[in-house]
Write an enzyme that holds these catalytic residues in place. Structure first.
Site, PDB file in Angstrom:
ATOM      1  N   THR A 144       0.841  -1.183   0.029  1.00  0.00           N
ATOM      2  CA  THR A 144       0.110  -0.062   0.008  1.00  0.00           C
ATOM      3  C   THR A 144       0.857   1.291  -0.202  1.00  0.00           C
ATOM      4  O   THR A 144       2.163   1.218   0.494  1.00  0.00           O
ATOM      5  CB  THR A 144      -0.907   0.025   1.359  1.00  0.00           C
ATOM      6  OG1 THR A 144      -1.527   1.366   1.332  1.00  0.00           O
ATOM      7  CG2 THR A 144      -0.181  -0.391   2.569  1.00  0.00           C
ATOM      8  N   ASP A 145       0.146   2.301  -0.444  1.00  0.00           N
ATOM      9  CA  ASP A 145       1.104   3.699  -0.218  1.00  0.00           C
ATOM     10  C   ASP A 145       1.059   4.107   1.093  1.00  0.00           C
ATOM     11  O   ASP A 145       1.670   5.129   1.540  1.00  0.00           O
ATOM     12  CB  ASP A 145       0.437   4.648  -1.222  1.00  0.00           C
ATOM     13  CG  ASP A 145      -1.241   4.703  -0.849  1.00  0.00           C
ATOM     14  OD1 ASP A 145      -1.778   4.226  -0.063  1.00  0.00           O
ATOM     15  OD2 ASP A 145      -1.728   5.752  -1.739  1.00  0.00           O
ATOM     16  N   GLU A 146       0.118   3.497   1.848  1.00  0.00           N
ATOM     17  CA  GLU A 146       0.194   4.194   3.352  1.00  0.00           C
ATOM     18  C   GLU A 146       1.353   3.837   4.139  1.00  0.00           C
ATOM     19  O   GLU A 146       1.826   4.486   5.129  1.00  0.00           O
ATOM     20  CB  GLU A 146      -1.023   3.490   4.109  1.00  0.00           C
ATOM     21  CG  GLU A 146      -2.207   3.565   3.313  1.00  0.00           C
ATOM     22  CD  GLU A 146      -3.567   3.393   4.166  1.00  0.00           C
ATOM     23  OE1 GLU A 146      -3.494   3.276   5.278  1.00  0.00           O
ATOM     24  OE2 GLU A 146      -4.545   3.066   3.559  1.00  0.00           O
ATOM     25  N   TYR A 199      -2.165  -0.608  10.851  1.00  0.00           N
ATOM     26  CA  TYR A 199      -2.139  -1.204   9.530  1.00  0.00           C
ATOM     27  C   TYR A 199      -0.825  -0.954   8.714  1.00  0.00           C
ATOM     28  O   TYR A 199      -0.488  -1.815   8.131  1.00  0.00           O
ATOM     29  CB  TYR A 199      -3.529  -0.837   8.813  1.00  0.00           C
ATOM     30  CG  TYR A 199      -3.612  -1.104   7.238  1.00  0.00           C
ATOM     31  CD1 TYR A 199      -3.667  -2.522   6.770  1.00  0.00           C
ATOM     32  CD2 TYR A 199      -3.317  -0.135   6.385  1.00  0.00           C
ATOM     33  CE1 TYR A 199      -3.660  -2.633   5.528  1.00  0.00           C
ATOM     34  CE2 TYR A 199      -3.539  -0.349   4.954  1.00  0.00           C
ATOM     35  CZ  TYR A 199      -3.430  -1.863   4.500  1.00  0.00           C
ATOM     36  OH  TYR A 199      -3.501  -2.092   3.132  1.00  0.00           O
ATOM     37  N   LYS A 224       1.936  -3.493   7.176  1.00  0.00           N
ATOM     38  CA  LYS A 224       2.310  -3.781   5.822  1.00  0.00           C
ATOM     39  C   LYS A 224       3.986  -3.289   5.422  1.00  0.00           C
ATOM     40  O   LYS A 224       4.429  -3.830   4.705  1.00  0.00           O
ATOM     41  CB  LYS A 224       1.319  -2.903   5.047  1.00  0.00           C
ATOM     42  CG  LYS A 224      -0.204  -3.368   4.874  1.00  0.00           C
ATOM     43  CD  LYS A 224      -0.352  -4.558   4.279  1.00  0.00           C
ATOM     44  CE  LYS A 224      -0.286  -4.642   2.931  1.00  0.00           C
ATOM     45  NZ  LYS A 224      -0.557  -5.947   2.468  1.00  0.00           N
TER      46      LYS A 224
HETATM   47  P1  NAD Z   1      -9.866  -7.422   1.894  1.00  0.00           P
HETATM   48  O1  NAD Z   1      -9.976  -7.264   3.236  1.00  0.00           O
HETATM   49  O2  NAD Z   1     -11.183  -7.210   1.041  1.00  0.00           O
HETATM   50  O3  NAD Z   1      -9.480  -9.036   1.684  1.00  0.00           O
HETATM   51  C1  NAD Z   1      -8.468  -9.492   2.450  1.00  0.00           C
HETATM   52  C2  NAD Z   1      -8.556 -11.206   2.124  1.00  0.00           C
HETATM   53  O4  NAD Z   1      -7.586 -11.864   2.891  1.00  0.00           O
HETATM   54  C3  NAD Z   1     -10.021 -11.791   2.793  1.00  0.00           C
HETATM   55  O5  NAD Z   1     -10.533 -12.590   1.552  1.00  0.00           O
HETATM   56  C4  NAD Z   1      -9.560 -12.639   3.758  1.00  0.00           C
HETATM   57  O6  NAD Z   1     -10.363 -13.494   4.196  1.00  0.00           O
HETATM   58  C5  NAD Z   1      -8.184 -13.045   3.390  1.00  0.00           C
HETATM   59  N1  NAD Z   1      -7.446 -13.267   4.757  1.00  0.00           N
HETATM   60  C6  NAD Z   1      -7.142 -12.645   5.788  1.00  0.00           C
HETATM   61  N2  NAD Z   1      -6.390 -13.127   6.570  1.00  0.00           N
HETATM   62  C7  NAD Z   1      -5.964 -14.350   6.252  1.00  0.00           C
HETATM   63  C8  NAD Z   1      -5.106 -15.311   6.627  1.00  0.00           C
HETATM   64  N3  NAD Z   1      -4.543 -15.277   7.617  1.00  0.00           N
HETATM   65  N4  NAD Z   1      -4.917 -16.458   5.581  1.00  0.00           N
HETATM   66  C9  NAD Z   1      -5.478 -16.388   4.508  1.00  0.00           C
HETATM   67  N5  NAD Z   1      -6.365 -15.537   3.990  1.00  0.00           N
HETATM   68  C10 NAD Z   1      -6.649 -14.321   4.580  1.00  0.00           C
HETATM   69  O7  NAD Z   1      -8.513  -6.833   1.262  1.00  0.00           O
HETATM   70  P2  NAD Z   1      -8.341  -5.962  -0.184  1.00  0.00           P
HETATM   71  O8  NAD Z   1      -8.969  -4.753   0.033  1.00  0.00           O
HETATM   72  O9  NAD Z   1      -8.708  -6.906  -1.281  1.00  0.00           O
HETATM   73  O10 NAD Z   1      -6.705  -5.846  -0.197  1.00  0.00           O
HETATM   74  C11 NAD Z   1      -5.930  -7.086  -0.542  1.00  0.00           C
HETATM   75  C12 NAD Z   1      -4.359  -6.295  -0.413  1.00  0.00           C
HETATM   76  O11 NAD Z   1      -4.179  -5.287  -1.075  1.00  0.00           O
HETATM   77  C13 NAD Z   1      -4.209  -6.422   1.124  1.00  0.00           C
HETATM   78  O12 NAD Z   1      -2.745  -6.852   1.215  1.00  0.00           O
HETATM   79  C14 NAD Z   1      -4.119  -4.772   1.150  1.00  0.00           C
HETATM   80  O13 NAD Z   1      -3.047  -4.401   2.270  1.00  0.00           O
HETATM   81  C15 NAD Z   1      -3.601  -4.342  -0.206  1.00  0.00           C
HETATM   82  N6  NAD Z   1      -4.134  -3.076  -0.817  1.00  0.00           N
HETATM   83  C16 NAD Z   1      -5.359  -2.721  -0.551  1.00  0.00           C
HETATM   84  C17 NAD Z   1      -5.700  -1.626  -0.817  1.00  0.00           C
HETATM   85  C18 NAD Z   1      -7.270  -1.285  -0.984  1.00  0.00           C
HETATM   86  O14 NAD Z   1      -7.761  -0.038  -1.206  1.00  0.00           O
HETATM   87  N7  NAD Z   1      -8.174  -2.172  -0.829  1.00  0.00           N
HETATM   88  C19 NAD Z   1      -5.005  -0.429  -1.068  1.00  0.00           C
HETATM   89  C20 NAD Z   1      -3.753  -0.706  -1.221  1.00  0.00           C
HETATM   90  C21 NAD Z   1      -3.017  -2.018  -0.775  1.00  0.00           C
HETATM   91  P1  TYD Z   2     -11.015   3.844   3.920  1.00  0.00           P
HETATM   92  O1  TYD Z   2     -11.893   3.518   2.965  1.00  0.00           O
HETATM   93  O2  TYD Z   2     -11.374   3.477   5.301  1.00  0.00           O
HETATM   94  O3  TYD Z   2      -9.581   3.650   3.335  1.00  0.00           O
HETATM   95  P2  TYD Z   2      -8.032   4.007   3.942  1.00  0.00           P
HETATM   96  O4  TYD Z   2      -8.380   4.440   5.503  1.00  0.00           O
HETATM   97  O5  TYD Z   2      -7.233   2.871   3.805  1.00  0.00           O
HETATM   98  O6  TYD Z   2      -7.556   5.157   3.333  1.00  0.00           O
HETATM   99  O7  TYD Z   2     -11.139   5.626   4.098  1.00  0.00           O
HETATM  100  C1  TYD Z   2     -10.858   6.418   3.075  1.00  0.00           C
HETATM  101  C2  TYD Z   2     -10.734   7.612   3.557  1.00  0.00           C
HETATM  102  O8  TYD Z   2     -12.189   7.953   3.920  1.00  0.00           O
HETATM  103  C3  TYD Z   2      -9.963   7.694   4.883  1.00  0.00           C
HETATM  104  O9  TYD Z   2      -9.434   9.257   4.723  1.00  0.00           O
HETATM  105  C4  TYD Z   2     -11.015   7.908   5.827  1.00  0.00           C
HETATM  106  C5  TYD Z   2     -12.466   8.329   5.335  1.00  0.00           C
HETATM  107  N1  TYD Z   2     -13.586   7.596   5.751  1.00  0.00           N
HETATM  108  C6  TYD Z   2     -14.710   8.524   6.364  1.00  0.00           C
HETATM  109  O10 TYD Z   2     -14.524   9.821   6.141  1.00  0.00           O
HETATM  110  N2  TYD Z   2     -15.639   7.902   6.656  1.00  0.00           N
HETATM  111  C7  TYD Z   2     -15.941   6.624   6.560  1.00  0.00           C
HETATM  112  O11 TYD Z   2     -16.871   5.956   7.054  1.00  0.00           O
HETATM  113  C8  TYD Z   2     -14.864   5.793   6.215  1.00  0.00           C
HETATM  114  C9  TYD Z   2     -14.932   4.198   6.477  1.00  0.00           C
HETATM  115  C10 TYD Z   2     -13.842   6.385   5.820  1.00  0.00           C
END
Ligand code: NAD
Ligand code: TYD
Length: 362
Positions: free
Chosen positions: A135-137, A161, A165
Site C-alpha cells: 500500500t501507499d500508506e 495497518y 504492511k
Molecule cells: P480485503 O480485506 O478485502 O481481503 C483480504 C482477504 O484476505 C480476505 O478474503 C480474507 O479472508 C483474506 N485473509 C485474511 N487473513 C488471512 C489469512 N490469515 N490467511 C488467508 N487469507 C486471509 O482486502 P483487499 O482490499 O482486497 O486488499 C488486498 C491486499 O491489497 C491487501 O494486502 C491490502 O493491504 C492491499 N491493498 C489494498 C488497498 C485497498 O484500497 N483495498 C490499497 C492498497 C493495498
Molecule cells: P478507507 O476506505 O477506510 O481507506 P483508508 O483508510 O485505507 O484510506 O477510508 C478512505 C478515507 O475516507 C479515509 O481518509 C477515511 C475516510 N472515511 C470517512 O470519512 N468515513 C468513513 O465512514 C470511512 C470508512 C472512511
C-alpha cells in the site's frame, strides 16, 4: 500451464484479480488460498465452480503446514500475495491481528516459498515469482506542497495497518536480497470498484445513501486519497508478473486525488440521477460529520512514472467513469451485498464504529 497461488483471493482485490487472470491468461491455473475471515466472500467467484483452471482452498497463511501443502500439491510456480487484514479503523481498535496476519503470515509464506522453490542455500530456479501487494500508506502522510511518492520515498507508516504492511514489505525485500527469492512488490493507492467490503468509504457511502442512512465523513472531510479503479490495479499487477524484474518495487496510483468530501458528494449526485427516490434526494443531505480517525493521514499521492515507463501501464478509468461503474455495480448486485451486510459481525462493527465517532446508530 502455469500454476499461481493467489492468497486472499476471496477478498475485494483478489476476487477482481482472479476474474481478470482467468479471462485474459488461458495458460494459468489459479489456486485461491483464503481463510475466509469476515472480509472474505467466495460468492464472487462461484461461477468458476467445476472449472479445471480454478481451485479454492480454505487456509491460513500463518499456518506453515497448510501453506506447504498448498504449494506442493498444486506445483505452484507463482505466488500473488493479497491476503491481509486491510482496514485502518479495525487496526486502530485491534492492532495485534494485523501484526499476526500481515507480518507473521507474510513471513510464513516467504519461508515456505524459499523451501519449496530453493531448498536451503541452493539457487532458486528461474520462472518462479513471489509478488507482494502493498500500500501507499507505508509512506505516511504528505503535506500539501510535497511531491507524490516514488519508489525511493522513505517508509514512515502511521497506523498499525500501515506499519504491519511496511513490516511485510521489508521481509519480502530481505528474502529477495538474502536468499535470491524472485520477489516483486507493488505499493498501490486506495482501490475502489466491485466486490469491495462495505466497511470502506466508497461502498459504505453507496449503501448507506441507498438506504437513507447517515454518510459518516471523518473530521472535516478534506483528507486526500489517490483513487485507483480496481480493474486498472489488476492489470498493473499482471504486467508486473509478466514483465517486472525480480527485486523491483512499483508504485501504482490512479491519478485522482480528490478530497473525501468530493468523493462522497460525487456518489450522492450519481445516486440522485440513478435512484431518484424522493424520500432520500438530494442524497447529500445525509452527509454527517463525525469524529475524526486518530492519527488520520492527511494526504496520499502516488507517482506511477516507473510502471508507466518500464511496463507500459496507465490507468484506463477516470474517477468519473470508475465511480459511475462502481455505483452501478452496487445497485445491480444488492443481493450479493445484502448477504454481507446482513451478517451480525458486520452490523455490530458498523454500529460500534459509528457510535465511537459520536454518531448515533439508532
Ligand atoms: P480485503 O480485506 O478485502 O481481503 C483480504 C482477504 O484476505 C480476505 O478474503 C480474507 O479472508 C483474506 N485473509 C485474511 N487473513 C488471512 C489469512 N490469515 N490467511 C488467508 N487469507 C486471509 O482486502 P483487499 O482490499 O482486497 O486488499 C488486498 C491486499 O491489497 C491487501 O494486502 C491490502 O493491504 C492491499 N491493498 C489494498 C488497498 C485497498 O484500497 N483495498 C490499497 C492498497 C493495498
Ligand atoms: P478507507 O476506505 O477506510 O481507506 P483508508 O483508510 O485505507 O484510506 O477510508 C478512505 C478515507 O475516507 C479515509 O481518509 C477515511 C475516510 N472515511 C470517512 O470519512 N468515513 C468513513 O465512514 C470511512 C470508512 C472512511
Amino acid at each position: 500451464m502455469a500454476n499461481w497461488l493467489v492468497t486472499g483471493g476471496a477478498g475485494f482485490i483478489g476476487t477482481n484479480f482472479i476474474h481478470h487472470i482467468l479471462s485474459i491468461r488461458q495458460d494459468v491455473t489459479v489456486v485461491n488460498f483464503d481463510l475466509l475471515t469476515y472480509a472474505g466472500n467466495p460468492d464472487g467467484l462461484s461461477m468458476y465452480a467445476g472449472n479445471p483452471r480454478y481451485r479454492f482452498i480454505k487456509g491460513d497463511i500463518c499456518d506453515r503446514k497448510q501453506v506447504d501443502a498448498a504449494l506442493r500439491d498444486n506445483c505452484i510456480d507463482t505466488i500473488v500475495h493479497f491476503a491481509a487484514e486491510s482496514h485502518v479503523d479495525r487496526s486502530i481498535l485491534g492492532p495485534m491481528r494485523f501484526v499476526m496476519t500481515n507480518v507473521n503470515g507474510t513471513a510464513t509464506l516467504l519461508d515456505a516459498a524459499r523451501d519449496y522453490w530453493g531448498r536451503e542455500g541452493k539457487d532458486i530456479p528461474g520462472e518462479k515469482r513471489f509478488h507482494h501487494i502493498s500500500t501507499d500508506e507505508v509512506f505516511g502522510s504528505l503535506k500539501p506542497d510535497e511531491p507524490a511518492w516514488t519508489e525511493a520515498s522513505p517508509y514512515m507508516p502511521n497506523s498499525p495497518y500501515a506499519a504491519s504492511k511496511a513490516g511485510s514489505d521489508h521481509l519480502v525485500r530481505a528474502y529477495g536480497h538474502t536468499y535470491g527469492l524472485p520477489v516483486t512488490i507493488s505499493n498501490c493507492s486506495n482501490n475502489y470498484g466491485p466486490y469491495q467490503f462495505p466497511e470502506k468509504l466508497i461502498p459504505l457511502v453507496i449503501l448507506n445513501a441507498v438506504n437513507g442512512k447517515p454518510l459518516p465523513v471523518y473530521g472535516d472531510g478534506q483528507q486526500i486519497r489517490d483513487w485507483l479503479y480496481v480493474e486498472d490495479h489488476c492489470e498493473a499487477i499482471r504486467l508486473i508478473l509478466e514483465k517486472g524484474k525480480p527485486g523491483e518495487t512499483y508504485n501504482i496510483g490512479g491519478m485522482n486525488q480528490p478530497a473525501n468530501l468530493t468523493i462522497v458528494k460525487t456518489i450522492c449526485s450519481l445516486l440522485d440521477e440513478l435512484v431518484p427516490d424522493p424520500s432520500f434526494c438530494p442524497h447529500e443531505k445525509l452527509i454527517t460529520y463525525v469524529q475524526d480517525r486518530p492519527g488520520h493521514d492527511r494526504r496520499y499521492a502516488m507517482d506511477s512514472t516507473k510502471i508507466k515507463r518500464e511496463l507500459g501501464w496507465s490507468p484506463k478509468y477516470t474517477l468519473e467513469t470508475g465511480l459511475r461503474k462502481t455505483v452501478e455495480w452496487y445497485l445491480a448486485n444488492q443481493d450479493f451485498v445484502q448477504k454481507l451486510t446482513d451478517r451480525s459481525d458486520f452490523k455490530n462493527w458498523m454500529d460500534e464504529n459509528y457510535t465511537e465517532r459520536g454518531g448515533s446508530s439508532k
